[in-house]
Design a protein around this motif. Structure first.
Motif, PDB file in Angstrom:
ATOM      1  N   ALA A   1      33.607  39.700  46.182  1.00  0.00           N
ATOM      2  CA  ALA A   1      33.398  38.252  46.029  1.00  0.00           C
ATOM      3  C   ALA A   1      32.233  37.840  46.909  1.00  0.00           C
ATOM      4  O   ALA A   1      32.245  36.766  47.529  1.00  0.00           O
ATOM      5  N   ALA A   2      31.213  38.700  46.968  1.00  0.00           N
ATOM      6  CA  ALA A   2      30.143  38.569  47.958  1.00  0.00           C
ATOM      7  C   ALA A   2      29.650  37.133  48.093  1.00  0.00           C
ATOM      8  O   ALA A   2      29.616  36.578  49.187  1.00  0.00           O
ATOM      9  N   TYR A   3      29.284  36.542  46.976  1.00  0.00           N
ATOM     10  CA  TYR A   3      28.713  35.198  47.019  1.00  0.00           C
ATOM     11  C   TYR A   3      29.797  34.113  47.010  1.00  0.00           C
ATOM     12  O   TYR A   3      29.833  33.228  47.857  1.00  0.00           O
ATOM     13  N   ALA A   4      30.704  34.195  46.031  1.00  0.00           N
ATOM     14  CA  ALA A   4      31.639  33.085  45.812  1.00  0.00           C
ATOM     15  C   ALA A   4      32.750  32.998  46.854  1.00  0.00           C
ATOM     16  O   ALA A   4      33.360  31.949  47.027  1.00  0.00           O
ATOM     17  N   GLY A   5      32.998  34.087  47.554  1.00  0.00           N
ATOM     18  CA  GLY A   5      34.175  34.163  48.423  1.00  0.00           C
ATOM     19  C   GLY A   5      34.289  33.054  49.443  1.00  0.00           C
ATOM     20  O   GLY A   5      35.395  32.622  49.787  1.00  0.00           O
ATOM     21  N   SER A   6      33.159  32.564  49.948  1.00  0.00           N
ATOM     22  CA  SER A   6      33.215  31.517  50.971  1.00  0.00           C
ATOM     23  C   SER A   6      33.952  30.278  50.474  1.00  0.00           C
ATOM     24  O   SER A   6      34.570  29.553  51.256  1.00  0.00           O
ATOM     25  N   ALA A   7      33.871  30.022  49.154  1.00  0.00           N
ATOM     26  CA  ALA A   7      34.490  28.812  48.604  1.00  0.00           C
ATOM     27  C   ALA A   7      36.005  28.824  48.742  1.00  0.00           C
ATOM     28  O   ALA A   7      36.640  27.763  48.743  1.00  0.00           O
ATOM     29  N   PHE A   8      36.583  30.015  48.876  1.00  0.00           N
ATOM     30  CA  PHE A   8      38.046  30.101  48.878  1.00  0.00           C
ATOM     31  C   PHE A   8      38.668  29.503  50.145  1.00  0.00           C
ATOM     32  O   PHE A   8      39.886  29.400  50.238  1.00  0.00           O
ATOM     33  N   ILE A   9      37.846  29.127  51.123  1.00  0.00           N
ATOM     34  CA  ILE A   9      38.420  28.432  52.297  1.00  0.00           C
ATOM     35  C   ILE A   9      38.821  27.004  51.946  1.00  0.00           C
ATOM     36  O   ILE A   9      39.491  26.355  52.737  1.00  0.00           O
ATOM     37  N   CYS A  10      38.394  26.487  50.799  1.00  0.00           N
ATOM     38  CA  CYS A  10      38.799  25.148  50.371  1.00  0.00           C
ATOM     39  C   CYS A  10      40.039  25.278  49.487  1.00  0.00           C
ATOM     40  O   CYS A  10      40.022  26.023  48.502  1.00  0.00           O
ATOM     41  N   PRO A  11      41.107  24.541  49.820  1.00  0.00           N
ATOM     42  CA  PRO A  11      42.354  24.684  49.046  1.00  0.00           C
ATOM     43  C   PRO A  11      42.134  24.497  47.551  1.00  0.00           C
ATOM     44  O   PRO A  11      42.776  25.170  46.746  1.00  0.00           O
ATOM     45  N   GLU A  12      41.212  23.615  47.170  1.00  0.00           N
ATOM     46  CA  GLU A  12      41.025  23.350  45.730  1.00  0.00           C
ATOM     47  C   GLU A  12      40.347  24.502  45.007  1.00  0.00           C
ATOM     48  O   GLU A  12      40.351  24.552  43.771  1.00  0.00           O
ATOM     49  N   PHE A  13      39.747  25.461  45.753  1.00  0.00           N
ATOM     50  CA  PHE A  13      39.136  26.634  45.118  1.00  0.00           C
ATOM     51  C   PHE A  13      39.951  27.910  45.320  1.00  0.00           C
ATOM     52  O   PHE A  13      39.653  28.948  44.746  1.00  0.00           O
ATOM     53  N   ARG A  14      40.982  27.820  46.148  1.00  0.00           N
ATOM     54  CA  ARG A  14      41.719  29.019  46.523  1.00  0.00           C
ATOM     55  C   ARG A  14      42.357  29.728  45.328  1.00  0.00           C
ATOM     56  O   ARG A  14      42.497  30.954  45.313  1.00  0.00           O
ATOM     57  N   HIS A  15      42.700  28.958  44.279  1.00  0.00           N
ATOM     58  CA  HIS A  15      43.362  29.570  43.125  1.00  0.00           C
ATOM     59  C   HIS A  15      42.470  30.632  42.463  1.00  0.00           C
ATOM     60  O   HIS A  15      42.960  31.540  41.797  1.00  0.00           O
ATOM     61  N   LEU A  16      41.161  30.531  42.685  1.00  0.00           N
ATOM     62  CA  LEU A  16      40.243  31.519  42.103  1.00  0.00           C
ATOM     63  C   LEU A  16      40.451  32.905  42.706  1.00  0.00           C
ATOM     64  O   LEU A  16      39.963  33.906  42.179  1.00  0.00           O
ATOM     65  N   LEU A  17      41.138  32.946  43.846  1.00  0.00           N
ATOM     66  CA  LEU A  17      41.388  34.228  44.517  1.00  0.00           C
ATOM     67  C   LEU A  17      42.766  34.788  44.141  1.00  0.00           C
ATOM     68  O   LEU A  17      43.137  35.882  44.565  1.00  0.00           O
ATOM     69  N   ASN A  18      43.512  34.042  43.340  1.00  0.00           N
ATOM     70  CA  ASN A  18      44.847  34.539  42.956  1.00  0.00           C
ATOM     71  C   ASN A  18      44.729  35.906  42.289  1.00  0.00           C
ATOM     72  O   ASN A  18      43.849  36.126  41.464  1.00  0.00           O
ATOM     73  N   GLY A  19      45.607  36.797  42.702  1.00  0.00           N
ATOM     74  CA  GLY A  19      45.536  38.169  42.222  1.00  0.00           C
ATOM     75  C   GLY A  19      45.042  39.113  43.294  1.00  0.00           C
ATOM     76  O   GLY A  19      45.131  40.331  43.149  1.00  0.00           O
TER      77      GLY A  19
ATOM     78  N   MET B   1      38.309  38.425  62.105  1.00  0.00           N
ATOM     79  CA  MET B   1      38.618  38.774  60.714  1.00  0.00           C
ATOM     80  C   MET B   1      39.995  38.237  60.331  1.00  0.00           C
ATOM     81  O   MET B   1      40.213  37.862  59.182  1.00  0.00           O
ATOM     82  N   ASP B   2      40.913  38.187  61.302  1.00  0.00           N
ATOM     83  CA  ASP B   2      42.203  37.540  61.036  1.00  0.00           C
ATOM     84  C   ASP B   2      42.027  36.028  60.846  1.00  0.00           C
ATOM     85  O   ASP B   2      42.615  35.440  59.944  1.00  0.00           O
ATOM     86  N   TRP B   3      41.241  35.405  61.717  1.00  0.00           N
ATOM     87  CA  TRP B   3      40.969  33.961  61.559  1.00  0.00           C
ATOM     88  C   TRP B   3      40.436  33.676  60.155  1.00  0.00           C
ATOM     89  O   TRP B   3      40.898  32.784  59.463  1.00  0.00           O
ATOM     90  N   LEU B   4      39.441  34.464  59.761  1.00  0.00           N
ATOM     91  CA  LEU B   4      38.807  34.217  58.464  1.00  0.00           C
ATOM     92  C   LEU B   4      39.788  34.515  57.322  1.00  0.00           C
ATOM     93  O   LEU B   4      39.857  33.774  56.341  1.00  0.00           O
ATOM     94  N   GLY B   5      40.563  35.570  57.483  1.00  0.00           N
ATOM     95  CA  GLY B   5      41.579  35.894  56.477  1.00  0.00           C
ATOM     96  C   GLY B   5      42.585  34.765  56.322  1.00  0.00           C
ATOM     97  O   GLY B   5      42.995  34.426  55.210  1.00  0.00           O
ATOM     98  N   LYS B   6      42.956  34.148  57.452  1.00  0.00           N
ATOM     99  CA  LYS B   6      43.888  33.013  57.379  1.00  0.00           C
ATOM    100  C   LYS B   6      43.232  31.811  56.693  1.00  0.00           C
ATOM    101  O   LYS B   6      43.888  31.089  55.946  1.00  0.00           O
ATOM    102  N   MET B   7      41.936  31.598  56.964  1.00  0.00           N
ATOM    103  CA  MET B   7      41.239  30.488  56.285  1.00  0.00           C
ATOM    104  C   MET B   7      41.303  30.651  54.771  1.00  0.00           C
ATOM    105  O   MET B   7      41.372  29.680  54.028  1.00  0.00           O
ATOM    106  N   LEU B   8      41.222  31.919  54.325  1.00  0.00           N
ATOM    107  CA  LEU B   8      41.244  32.218  52.887  1.00  0.00           C
ATOM    108  C   LEU B   8      42.653  32.325  52.339  1.00  0.00           C
ATOM    109  O   LEU B   8      42.834  32.583  51.154  1.00  0.00           O
ATOM    110  N   GLU B   9      43.641  32.198  53.221  1.00  0.00           N
ATOM    111  CA  GLU B   9      45.033  32.483  52.843  1.00  0.00           C
ATOM    112  C   GLU B   9      45.167  33.843  52.181  1.00  0.00           C
ATOM    113  O   GLU B   9      45.824  33.995  51.150  1.00  0.00           O
ATOM    114  N   LEU B  10      44.554  34.837  52.788  1.00  0.00           N
ATOM    115  CA  LEU B  10      44.744  36.209  52.312  1.00  0.00           C
ATOM    116  C   LEU B  10      46.192  36.615  52.546  1.00  0.00           C
ATOM    117  O   LEU B  10      46.795  36.197  53.535  1.00  0.00           O
ATOM    118  N   PRO B  11      46.771  37.437  51.677  1.00  0.00           N
ATOM    119  CA  PRO B  11      48.126  37.952  51.939  1.00  0.00           C
ATOM    120  C   PRO B  11      48.174  38.633  53.308  1.00  0.00           C
ATOM    121  O   PRO B  11      47.192  39.252  53.731  1.00  0.00           O
TER     122      PRO B  11
END
Lengths: 446, 446
Positions: free
Chosen positions: B272-290, B119-129
């Motif tokens: 973010a059940a469906y869309a969340g996987s996309a946030f591992i791509c830097p170009e989509f990460r801004h969608l997770l801002n907030g 879960m830490d690995w995946l959180g880092k992929m998403l750049e979670l705080p």
């Protein structure tokens, strides 16, 4: 990984699984690791470029196995049994490949229909009253839950909805919160912690009924609590009875508790999570007597009936009680058959929306063992073994016994006969019997 | 079935799985069967004597497959994607063999610790705080839930417990029911039905905030509802925001909603059940801002990140909020490390008690794809394909285009240039582009 690599690696994994289970007796059942052992052994983040399969398979023995508590070791006597069988594992491989999410009939008709029929098969093995079966389009039916905790929670929530609707129909001015304030559920003081937790989640009081000297909930103790609580203005609505408690496998007295629940219009849920598998043997079925008074019944084939986790079998007498408790029908989950009355949408029966094709495991296991094979597994012993033991004892001529039959069971009779027998003789005889029994069992295993 | 038969049958099943997935394009995606098709095809009760494995494997094609909706067919566009990958299936085979029930650290340390680290690995992929990660023994951490429905429910229940404790600390005379009567949770009117269902299960009001023209929940609409409800004596306590709605993949405005939740002391859960996987791509990460404003965040790797169902990833900023919501500690589940502060007992984090070793699937998938491989799967396309398309279009000389770069993306520019261009020319050009694109994609797949 393409499919040809999967063919190769999958077969290696089959061998790894077989090797693991063949050799499990030689592994230390409880690991030596201290908390936090794993993090330093693996990288701090996922690799950017792929690792090879060899890397991973090597790491299983290096990183994972040293931290595994081996639940399928014959030296594992903690917690509770959890089922493991090769047919169930084969079925799970198929389940993973089909990979359907069977929340409604249309989402994969086979997934829903096999589950309904497998729950009928299992219900028949237990000789459940027909009211619990889905056959012949009655009002009842079965569902696979993930765990007994979820079954208890679903039953409590359905009962909560039902009583709220009933009281609001009588007194429309009552708010849900005003009713919930006074709702009381009951279980024995020996019930599993998941029952208390269901009460906390459901936001209702859960009172423990003092159990008797045999750790059983009795009708009189329940009746006393009901009278006291009703006099205080509370509203009893739910009773969870346990067949086979976690602590000592005690049984609540269904034949006393059941009629009280029916008379007082309380939902009766029976939790037989661990012991329930035994009821497929006719000689143990009497322990389930009184199930006819229940609204819902649950036990875990994933504990003692050779179906790998998760597979918690739950039946209700009225499907609508569960399915209508929190029914929501957004357009994106609708399908053309849903209001036909002929189909089941299991998403209404459970907490999660998604669900795997778990009935495949039941189908494989029930067919590859047959009912007789499953009964033999529960009994784990036979007249033949007892006869061999008697023969060995009498051949050794150190002590002497004769057998008897109790109905169809071959029993070794041990009678205190001689005037001169002392406690020490009985102890010597018992040690001798244990030695002989160990020899017989060892011979059996070869 | 002994282990040598399992070795043989397991390898046959590996081939069956590979054949099924290789040939799935040729199967009709939605079955022809009518409700009730299955029951007449199989016996009314389980067999007394065992069936053979051949019988069962033959029945899969005869009885099961005709009723399967093939979720992994490339023609399946219903509901939502559900993940399937060979590495995840291999991991599930291992999970079935180990067969541990990882409800506490001691129940299988590897099961708990690998989950925390994955879960830490995946959180880092998403750049979670960092507040959401368990690394460095902070207050946060991740857990695998069975489904997003369960994650939403757990978040709502934890928030409910928290607000009840806070209000009772201020006013000890308040009963739980009196507080629950006035609690209000919020989500957009586009939120998934499971959010409304969580409110029903939790026994609290759930109000739908009207979404804007882009189907997004905005701060102003939420603030308006809060003011109105507070003035009416209600107690707002929970907001579920959606990133990627089921209906049209719209995104609630976290940067507006988040600060309001923080200011008003409302639990903010992000689904973010469906869309969340996309946030591992830097170009989509801004969608997770907030996300930094949230108390809990959830998405489903089992939808779009190649980890077979079930694997719903949930993080919380304060582990204690979840773990203490319904904490019960019966003796039979205690172990010597549990109060050390160094370990995680995941049973407190979820509805069920039992849980499988699901992090193995994440470990296999993350390692065998690597982060870059996962990102490439999300993107499902590349500059290379776009360049090939442009070349093919310009070689055919029926229309003429020039490209551009938007940051690092190679883009085909379509400009309306000639004075004589009509709608029909644009339509012809678009048909031509689609034909060329289909050719390029077909060439790619070979």
């Amino acid at each position: 990984m393409n499919s040809s690599e999967f063919r190769r690696r999958g077969k290696e994994m089959v061998d790894y699984v077989a090797n693991y289970l063949e050799g499990i007796e030689g592994r230390q059942v409880y690991p030596d690791v201290e908390p936090g052992y794993l993090r330093p052994l693996i990288p701090a983040a996922a690799p950017q470029e792929p690792d090879t399969f060899e890397d991973i398979i090597n790491d299983i023995e290096k990183i994972i196995m040293p931290g595994v508590t081996h639940w399928h070791s014959p030296y594992f006597f903690a917690y509770f049994p959890t089922a493991s069988s090769y047919p169930a594992m084969l079925a799970d491989m198929l389940c993973g490949a089909i990979g359907c999410i069977g929340f409604s009939w249309a989402a994969s008709p086979a997934c829903t229909e096999l589950e309904t029929v497998m729950m009928d098969w299992l219900g028949k093995m237990l000789e459940l009253p027909e009211a619990f079966l889905a056959v012949k389009a009655g009002e009842g039916g079965g569902v696979i839950q993930g765990s007994a905790s979820e079954a208890t929670l679903m039953a409590l929530l359905a009962a909560r909805t039902k009583v709220i609707h009933r009281l609001q129909a009588e007194s429309p001015e009552l708010t849900q919160a005003a009713i919930m304030e006074n709702l009381v559920a009951y279980s024995s003081d020996q019930a599993h912690s998941s029952v208390e937790r269901a009460g906390l989640i459901g936001g209702v009081k859960l009172k423990a009924i003092p159990s008797d000297g045999n750790f059983a909930m009795r009708g009189s103790a329940l009746q006393e609590a009901l009278e006291r609580d009703k006099a205080a203005g509370l509203i009893p609505f739910f009773v969870a009875a346990t067949l086979g408690t976690t602590t000592c496998c005690s049984f609540d007295n269904l034949l006393e508790v059941g009629p009280i629940c029916n008379k007082e219009d309380l939902w009766l849920h029976i939790d037989a999570a661990y012991a329930g598998s035994a009821f497929i043997c006719p000689e143990f079925r009497h322990l389930l007597n009184g199930v006819e008074f229940a609204d819902s019944f649950n036990f875990n084939p994933h504990k003692w009936l050779l179906v790998n986790f998760d597979c918690s079998a739950m039946w209700v007498k009225k499907r609508a009680d569960l399915a209508n408790a929190f029914r929501l029908d957004p357009t994106y989950l609708k399908h053309s058959h849903q209001d036909s009355g002929f189909i089941t949408d299991y998403r209404h029966w459970q907490i999660p929306l998604g669900r795997r094709f778990r009935s495949l495991k039941m189908w494989f296991v029930f067919r590859m063992y047959g009912v007789k094979g499953l009964q033999a597994y529960i009994r784990k012993g036979s007249n033949k073994v007892n006869e061999a033991l008697l023969q060995r004892i009498n051949n050794a001529k150190k002590i002497h016994l004769v057998p008897c039959h109790l109905r169809d069971k071959f029993v070794l009779r041990f009678a205190i006969c001689s005037r001169t027998v002392e406690s020490v003789h009985v102890q010597v005889a018992w040690e001798h019997i244990k030695e002989m029994a160990a020899d017989v069992l060892q011979a059996e295993r070869k």
